[in-house]
Scaffold this motif. Sequence first.
Motif, PDB file in Angstrom:
ATOM      1  N   ASP A  32       9.990   8.603  -5.851  1.00 50.07           N
ATOM      2  CA  ASP A  32       9.795   7.347  -5.132  1.00 50.07           C
ATOM      3  C   ASP A  32      10.471   7.425  -3.767  1.00 50.07           C
ATOM      4  O   ASP A  32      11.657   7.181  -3.633  1.00 50.07           O
ATOM      5  CB  ASP A  32      10.380   6.182  -5.940  1.00 50.07           C
ATOM      6  N   GLU A  34       9.426   5.666  -1.184  1.00 46.94           N
ATOM      7  CA  GLU A  34       8.999   4.476  -0.457  1.00 46.94           C
ATOM      8  C   GLU A  34      10.106   4.011   0.484  1.00 46.94           C
ATOM      9  O   GLU A  34      11.249   3.840   0.070  1.00 46.94           O
ATOM     10  CB  GLU A  34       8.685   3.359  -1.466  1.00 46.94           C
ATOM     11  N   GLY A  35       9.753   3.851   1.752  1.00 48.67           N
ATOM     12  CA  GLY A  35      10.735   3.318   2.693  1.00 48.67           C
ATOM     13  C   GLY A  35      11.708   4.333   3.246  1.00 48.67           C
ATOM     14  O   GLY A  35      12.570   3.992   4.046  1.00 48.67           O
ATOM     15  N   GLY A  61       3.818   8.580  -7.850  1.00 54.34           N
ATOM     16  CA  GLY A  61       5.116   8.269  -8.432  1.00 54.34           C
ATOM     17  C   GLY A  61       5.424   8.972  -9.732  1.00 54.34           C
ATOM     18  O   GLY A  61       6.448   8.718 -10.354  1.00 54.34           O
ATOM     19  N   SER A 103      -0.140  12.706   4.067  1.00 53.95           N
ATOM     20  CA  SER A 103      -0.345  12.131   2.744  1.00 53.95           C
ATOM     21  C   SER A 103      -1.781  12.327   2.262  1.00 53.95           C
ATOM     22  O   SER A 103      -2.174  11.802   1.247  1.00 53.95           O
ATOM     23  CB  SER A 103      -0.005  10.639   2.755  1.00 53.95           C
TER      24      SER A 103
END
Length: 129
Positions: A32, A34-35, A61, A103
């Motif tokens: 993860d 994310e961010g 994930g 990605s």
Amino acid sequence: AEDVVGEITYLGTSSLVVDVYEADSEITDYTDLEGIALTDSGDSETVTLEDDAVYQSVSSGVASDITLDDLAEGDMVAVTTDEDGVQTIIVLEVETAGDSSSSISSTDSTSTEESALEEAAGETDASAE
């Protein structure tokens, strides 16, 4: 040992070279990201692959087991070593800063490479005349 995160620039049978990326915050869970922004540090590092290294790939994930053969130059990976000395190479699901194309799913990148090779072959033919 400190984890190394970066893009594979050279892939050998017993080692790989990564273009090291730095995360703007500590990565605790490689499934993860994310961010978390990764920025190219400009440094490269050679990683010696252990015989018993574990290879994983993260998709949506979830980490799944892969093999060394599944790695490719251009993959963004994390190389971690746990307290038992087991080395794990994880292919990350990331977007690098200022480049959303990283990605793209692997099927897309394969077709791009093939067309690039065809173009290269076409150019060679043309210059041979």
